[in-house]
Design an enzyme around this catalytic site. Structure first.
Site, PDB file in Angstrom:
ATOM      1  N   CYS A 278       6.070 -38.695 -40.570  1.00 56.66           N
ATOM      2  CA  CYS A 278       5.310 -37.576 -41.080  1.00 56.66           C
ATOM      3  C   CYS A 278       3.868 -38.035 -41.277  1.00 56.66           C
ATOM      4  O   CYS A 278       3.614 -39.079 -41.873  1.00 56.66           O
ATOM      5  CB  CYS A 278       5.981 -37.128 -42.374  1.00 56.66           C
ATOM      6  SG  CYS A 278       4.912 -36.600 -43.704  1.00 56.66           S
ATOM      7  N   GLU A 279       2.907 -37.262 -40.748  1.00 59.82           N
ATOM      8  CA  GLU A 279       1.533 -37.753 -40.804  1.00 59.82           C
ATOM      9  C   GLU A 279       0.904 -37.548 -42.171  1.00 59.82           C
ATOM     10  O   GLU A 279      -0.186 -38.022 -42.428  1.00 59.82           O
ATOM     11  CB  GLU A 279       0.673 -37.078 -39.737  1.00 59.82           C
ATOM     12  CG  GLU A 279       0.301 -35.649 -40.037  1.00 59.82           C
ATOM     13  CD  GLU A 279      -0.631 -35.065 -38.990  1.00 59.82           C
ATOM     14  OE1 GLU A 279      -0.752 -35.658 -37.898  1.00 59.82           O
ATOM     15  OE2 GLU A 279      -1.230 -34.020 -39.267  1.00 59.82           O
ATOM     16  N   HIS A 280       1.613 -36.844 -43.036  1.00 62.74           N
ATOM     17  CA  HIS A 280       1.039 -36.574 -44.353  1.00 62.74           C
ATOM     18  C   HIS A 280       1.436 -37.608 -45.390  1.00 62.74           C
ATOM     19  O   HIS A 280       0.683 -37.863 -46.323  1.00 62.74           O
ATOM     20  CB  HIS A 280       1.445 -35.179 -44.826  1.00 62.74           C
ATOM     21  CG  HIS A 280       0.982 -34.104 -43.895  1.00 62.74           C
ATOM     22  ND1 HIS A 280       1.744 -33.050 -43.507  1.00 62.74           N
ATOM     23  CD2 HIS A 280      -0.187 -33.953 -43.244  1.00 62.74           C
ATOM     24  CE1 HIS A 280       1.064 -32.279 -42.683  1.00 62.74           C
ATOM     25  NE2 HIS A 280      -0.115 -32.807 -42.503  1.00 62.74           N
ATOM     26  N   HIS A 281       2.629 -38.191 -45.242  1.00 62.47           N
ATOM     27  CA  HIS A 281       3.096 -39.150 -46.238  1.00 62.47           C
ATOM     28  C   HIS A 281       3.494 -40.485 -45.639  1.00 62.47           C
ATOM     29  O   HIS A 281       3.883 -41.398 -46.381  1.00 62.47           O
ATOM     30  CB  HIS A 281       4.304 -38.590 -47.002  1.00 62.47           C
ATOM     31  CG  HIS A 281       4.020 -37.317 -47.735  1.00 62.47           C
ATOM     32  ND1 HIS A 281       4.228 -36.079 -47.181  1.00 62.47           N
ATOM     33  CD2 HIS A 281       3.499 -37.093 -48.961  1.00 62.47           C
ATOM     34  CE1 HIS A 281       3.868 -35.152 -48.042  1.00 62.47           C
ATOM     35  NE2 HIS A 281       3.420 -35.728 -49.125  1.00 62.47           N
TER      36      HIS A 281
ATOM     37  N   GLN B 221       6.012 -31.550 -37.325  1.00 60.68           N
ATOM     38  CA  GLN B 221       7.117 -31.123 -36.464  1.00 60.68           C
ATOM     39  C   GLN B 221       6.732 -29.980 -35.528  1.00 60.68           C
ATOM     40  O   GLN B 221       7.158 -29.947 -34.374  1.00 60.68           O
ATOM     41  CB  GLN B 221       8.324 -30.723 -37.311  1.00 60.68           C
ATOM     42  CG  GLN B 221       9.580 -30.493 -36.475  1.00 60.68           C
ATOM     43  CD  GLN B 221      10.794 -30.189 -37.324  1.00 60.68           C
ATOM     44  OE1 GLN B 221      10.886 -30.643 -38.460  1.00 60.68           O
ATOM     45  NE2 GLN B 221      11.708 -29.416 -36.775  1.00 60.68           N
TER      46      GLN B 221
ATOM     47  N   HIS C 111      13.263 -34.178 -43.224  1.00 61.25           N
ATOM     48  CA  HIS C 111      12.008 -34.839 -43.570  1.00 61.25           C
ATOM     49  C   HIS C 111      12.230 -35.667 -44.824  1.00 61.25           C
ATOM     50  O   HIS C 111      12.486 -35.123 -45.900  1.00 61.25           O
ATOM     51  CB  HIS C 111      10.921 -33.796 -43.813  1.00 61.25           C
ATOM     52  CG  HIS C 111      10.507 -33.096 -42.561  1.00 61.25           C
ATOM     53  ND1 HIS C 111       9.224 -33.138 -42.079  1.00 61.25           N
ATOM     54  CD2 HIS C 111      11.204 -32.364 -41.682  1.00 61.25           C
ATOM     55  CE1 HIS C 111       9.149 -32.448 -40.961  1.00 61.25           C
ATOM     56  NE2 HIS C 111      10.340 -31.967 -40.698  1.00 61.25           N
TER      57      HIS C 111
ATOM     58  N   CYS D 286      10.142 -37.032 -46.603  1.00 64.06           N
ATOM     59  CA  CYS D 286       9.160 -36.727 -47.643  1.00 64.06           C
ATOM     60  C   CYS D 286       9.646 -35.595 -48.539  1.00 64.06           C
ATOM     61  O   CYS D 286       9.187 -35.460 -49.667  1.00 64.06           O
ATOM     62  CB  CYS D 286       7.806 -36.370 -47.033  1.00 64.06           C
ATOM     63  SG  CYS D 286       7.879 -35.090 -45.787  1.00 64.06           S
TER      64      CYS D 286
END
Lengths: 261, 226
Positions: free
Chosen positions: A152-155, A193, A221, A223
């Protein structure tokens, strides 16, 4: 099944595929950093430099072919800095990086992270070049339950799930494992995704110009599971339907039924 | 703390616990005191963690200025602080009011406790289920509360199993404790050997669960049943 008779014109849209594909494709390339030293001198395909512009179809084709941003040498050169960053993280969390269990962890974690983002090292064109065959087949081809692992590119926390791909060939078919390789190249990156689903569909479209492509991804996910809302059993499902899969509900239904069974 | 240790050691020697457990107990105690972390420290350490993550992103070949990654270093730093928050809690805080006197001496099983943690070798998640059984000796505890405390560290599955068993043992002095953990390791699934379906199962049996096969069997049967 009358899907094969349907309008061919939608299948020839390499770029737009009947929706606002342009801006999303730009989003798709936003993360690609062109590296001058190892670059192949492609001046037109510097998408990071033109974030807002609509890239022409030719530009998109080239970008699709020349996407690699990292090489094996880059990996080796980055390893010490990555390991140092991980050591800082361990210290910053209150751990003792000198204890036995953690001694080589920065290196292992750095190598692991490079593996999880190895999609940046590979080009679609290398993977697909030899495996496109001319076949007079115009029935649906489905490869389902392809295990997928992404970050996940956010976490920076893993995402994992399954990808189901279906396409209607238009005189050209693709080696089946190449579908799985396309999934690997795009999933082994820092991803969202929705974007991943679209990238896979677009890559197949650009490679084969099929009558239609459908991609469904079901993923968990971490996250969401390990932190934040902590919902153990929830799954995120995204799909992209291009060409006749988008136009014809019957085709789409057939695809969705077959991947369920 | 030392007096407490002696009493427990005596209890263990008298009740069939082996020496190995005592060593693990000591390492569990040691862990509580080593480089502990307070919540306000978390805030002050955030910038360093963020900088480290920004470095990592750059060295992976990503563009840290693209929209999706702009705040990722901060989010990732907070995420990993959350996943390792055990370092600034103590077991006394967790247990303070959760031990009760009950005259119950039949087996108590809490099963299918979902567990998520990070492996200390690759800093990659591993997750699974924990099944715990114990036979109280006049004291019962809010079990999940106690157990969850142990998840939020960098872990090795074998050590986690032992820590949970010893932790319950220290808190309650029960007649026996049994812990079974079944987990999937992303470091094996996502990289390395890439074996999708393999699971690692570890167990720790203390007290009457170690000595009496029938008790152990009862626990294993009850915890495996769907």
């Amino acid at each position: 099944m009358d899907h094969s008779k349907h309008s061919r014109n939608t299948s020839t849209d390499k770029k737009d595929s009947g929706d606002t594909g342009g801006s999303v494709l730009n989003g798709h390339f936003d993360g690609m950093v062109t590296r001058a030293p190892g670059g192949t001198g492609r001046s037109s395909a510097a998408p990071a430099a033109e974030p807002g512009s609509r890239v022409a179809a030719a530009g998109v084709m080239e970008s699709w072919r020349d996407e690699r941003t990292r090489s094996v040498e880059d990996n080796e050169m980055s390893l010490p800095s990555l390991a140092a960053a991980y050591t800082t993280i361990l210290r910053g969390l209150g751990e003792d990086p000198q204890r036995q269990g953690l001694l080589k962890t920065p290196w292992r974690a750095a190598t692991a992270m490079q593996f999880f983002t190895k999609g940046y090292q590979e080009k679609i064109i290398d993977v697909l070049n030899d495996a496109i065959f001319d076949e007079d087949h115009d029935e649906m081809v489905i490869v389902k339950d392809i295990d997928m692992f992404s970050m996940c590119e956010h976490h920076l926390v893993p995402i994992f799930g399954r990808v189901h791909i279906g396409y209607l060939p238009n005189k050209r078919v693709l080696g089946l494992s190449k579908l799985a390789r396309i999934v690997e190249i795009y999933s082994r990156r820092l991803q969202v995704q929705e974007r991943l689903t679209k990238q896979i569909a677009v890559a197949i479209t650009e490679a084969l110009q099929p009558t239609g492509v459908g991609v469904v991804i079901e993923a968990t996910h971490m996250c969401m599971v390990m932190r934040g809302v902590q919902k153990m059993n929830s799954k995120t499902v995204t799909s992209t339907m291009l060409g006749v899969f988008r136009e014809d509900p019957k085709t789409r239904d057939e695809f969705l039924t077959l991947i369920r069974s | 703390m030392n007096a407490h240790c002696d009493t427990v050691e005596e209890f263990q020697c008298n009740n069939g616990f082996s020496d190995l457990i005592i060593d693990t107990k000591k390492s569990a105690v040691h862990r509580k005191h080593e480089t502990s972390r307070k919540e306000d420290e978390d805030e002050s350490r955030l910038p360093a963690l963020e900088a480290a993550y920004t470095n990592i992103l750059r060295h992976l070949g990503e563009d840290t200025h693209r929209e999706g990654l702009l705040r990722t270093p901060l989010r990732a730093a907070k995420a990993i602080q959350f996943l390792t928050k055990g370092y600034h809690e103590t077991i006394e805080d967790i247990l303070n009011n959760a031990i009760f006197d009950e005259d119950h001496d039949e087996m108590v099983i809490v099963k299918d406790i979902d567990m998520f943690s990070l492996c200390e070798h690759h800093l990659v998640p591993f997750f699974g289920k924990v099944h715990i059984g114990y036979i109280p000796n006049k004291k019962v505890v809010g079990l999940s509360k106690l157990v969850i405390f142990f998840f939020f560290f960098f872990l090795v599955q074998e050590r986690l199993t032992k820590q949970i068993a010893v932790g319950i043992h220290e808190a309650l002095q029960p007649k026996g404790v049994a812990v079974v953990i079944e987990a999937a390791h992303m470091c094996m699934v996502m990289r390395g050997v890439q074996k999708m379906n393999s699971r690692t199962v570890t167990s720790a049996m203390l007290g009457v669960y170690l000595e009496d096969p029938k008790t152990r069997e009862e626990f294993l049967t009850l915890s495996q049943r769907a």
